[in-house]
Design a protein around this motif. Structure first.
Motif, PDB file in Angstrom:
ATOM      1  N   SER A  36       0.853  -1.185   0.000  1.00 48.59           N
ATOM      2  CA  SER A  36       0.000   0.000   0.000  1.00 48.59           C
ATOM      3  C   SER A  36       0.899   1.248   0.000  1.00 48.59           C
ATOM      4  O   SER A  36       2.071   1.174   0.402  1.00 48.59           O
ATOM      5  N   TYR A  38       2.420   2.903  -2.325  1.00 49.51           N
ATOM      6  CA  TYR A  38       3.692   2.646  -3.015  1.00 49.51           C
ATOM      7  C   TYR A  38       3.579   2.774  -4.537  1.00 49.51           C
ATOM      8  O   TYR A  38       4.593   2.941  -5.206  1.00 49.51           O
ATOM      9  N   SER A  83      10.092  -7.764  -0.727  1.00 48.08           N
ATOM     10  CA  SER A  83      11.382  -7.230  -0.284  1.00 48.08           C
ATOM     11  C   SER A  83      12.446  -8.317  -0.443  1.00 48.08           C
ATOM     12  O   SER A  83      12.128  -9.488  -0.645  1.00 48.08           O
TER      13      SER A  83
END
Ligand code: N2P
Length: 345
Positions: A36, A38, A83
């Protein structure tokens, strides 16, 4: 299904409107599952306008949330945004499709510093989206003390005035740093050592928020906290009284990337989106809205001096930073520890 000649003729005349299977184009869509706060809506809209591909954007607030949904298989995604440590886990698990780089010519714009990193050493599966850090943000009008470390934040006097990311892996890394351990040294022994630290820290937190931790700081609900650097950068743009401090003990530097799940239904749309966001003028829009560290070397040239001087987006000096690695099953222990302590606080 059998078609009559009449239906066939209508289909030929109005192919765009016709629902006959043989005359309908394959659905042009992209199922994007990303963090979110982003992905700018105008980037999504620009991509759809140009390609005709409709984007369905579903958001998440942690790698673990994304993984759980991805693995459940309830929904198939064309692009995810993990990530570094989650990329590593997904590769090990054969859950990512290799990128056809011939279809992503704008990959030439990626800063060499952010290519071939340990989580994707041959740059086979990922396009870096943004890089960032997790650090301390302080409303210096309300907090006159010199805050430099996690222990400066988690003091009794700030009880009920602290915001923290709602992310077990991040929270545990702060306590590990406090006992001189790196974020990947997640042994049972170290978890036992940090338990009393977190037992003391977590009851002090007023708000857990990974989506928009800036909000509680902006509206004055809290006066300091530990947040994503892009959130801190937006606070600083709003008012420089919001100082960003990378903790002296060390901080997490994350590298978030776009990747294509192995079972993506529309991988060509995924590649088109990757190439689109790697255009300097598009990537620059991402920096404008979400001021993390932009790994696109050509987009950086388009940023203003003020953007490049924002200390949260582009930290000066040589801070002590480390990335996370996949810790396998220990992730479950981390989650258990934090969930348990939160429930008691
Ligand atoms: C964006 C979240 C930053 C990503 N809202 C942290 N890896």
């Amino acid at each position: 299904m059998q078609r009559t000649a009449a239906v066939g003729a209508i289909c030929l005349a109005a192919a765009a409107l016709c629902s006959c299977p043989s005359n309908r184009e394959a659905p042009r869509e992209l199922n994007l599952f990303a963090w979110s706060e982003y992905v700018p809506q105008r980037v999504i809209d620009g991509f759809s306008r140009e390609t005709g591909i409709k984007v369905h954007y579903e958001s998440y607030a942690s790698n673990e949330e994304m993984l759980a949904k991805l693995v459940s298989g309830a929904q198939r995604y064309d692009l995810i945004q993990p990530s570094e440590y989650t990329v590593e886990a997904l590769i090990k698990d054969h859950r990512l499709a290799p990128i056809d780089w011939a279809k992503v010519p704008n990959a030439k714009n990626i800063d060499p510093k952010y290519r071939n990193l340990p989580h994707d050493p041959q740059q086979t599966y990922t396009v870096p989206w943004m890089v960032g850090t997790v650090g301390i943000v302080v409303n210096s009008e309300k907090v006159p003390d010199d805050i430099q470390r996690y222990t400066d934040v988690f003091q009794d006097k700030y009880k009920g005035r602290i915001v923290a990311l709602n992310d077990a892996r991040e929270i545990v890394s702060w306590a590990l740093a406090e006992i001189g351990k790196g974020p990947n040294e997640v042994s049972a022994d170290n978890l036992a050592k940090i338990r009393p630290i977190l037992q003391q820290w977590l009851p002090l937190v007023k708000v857990y928020d990974s989506d928009s931790p800036k909000t509680a700081l902006l509206n004055g609900d809290v006066v300091l906290g530990v947040v994503w650097s892009g959130e801190a950068a937006r606070l600083y743009n709003e008012d420089p009284k919001f100082r960003y401090v990378l903790p002296a003990e060390g901080a997490h530097q994350f590298v978030d990337s776009l990747a294509i799940p192995a079972n993506a239904p529309n991988p060509d749309a995924s590649l088109a989106f990757m190439d689109y966001i790697l255009r300097p003028e598009v990537s620059r829009l991402i920096s404008d809205d979400f001021p993390y560290t932009n790994p696109n070397i050509e987009a950086r040239k388009l940023l203003s001096p003020d953007q490049l001087k924002n200390p949260a987006s582009y930290p000066p000096g040589d801070p002590k930073l480390s990335t996370f690695t996949d810790i396998g099953e220990s992730a479950v222990q981390i989650d258990k520890l934090v969930t348990d302590l939160k429930a008691r606080s």
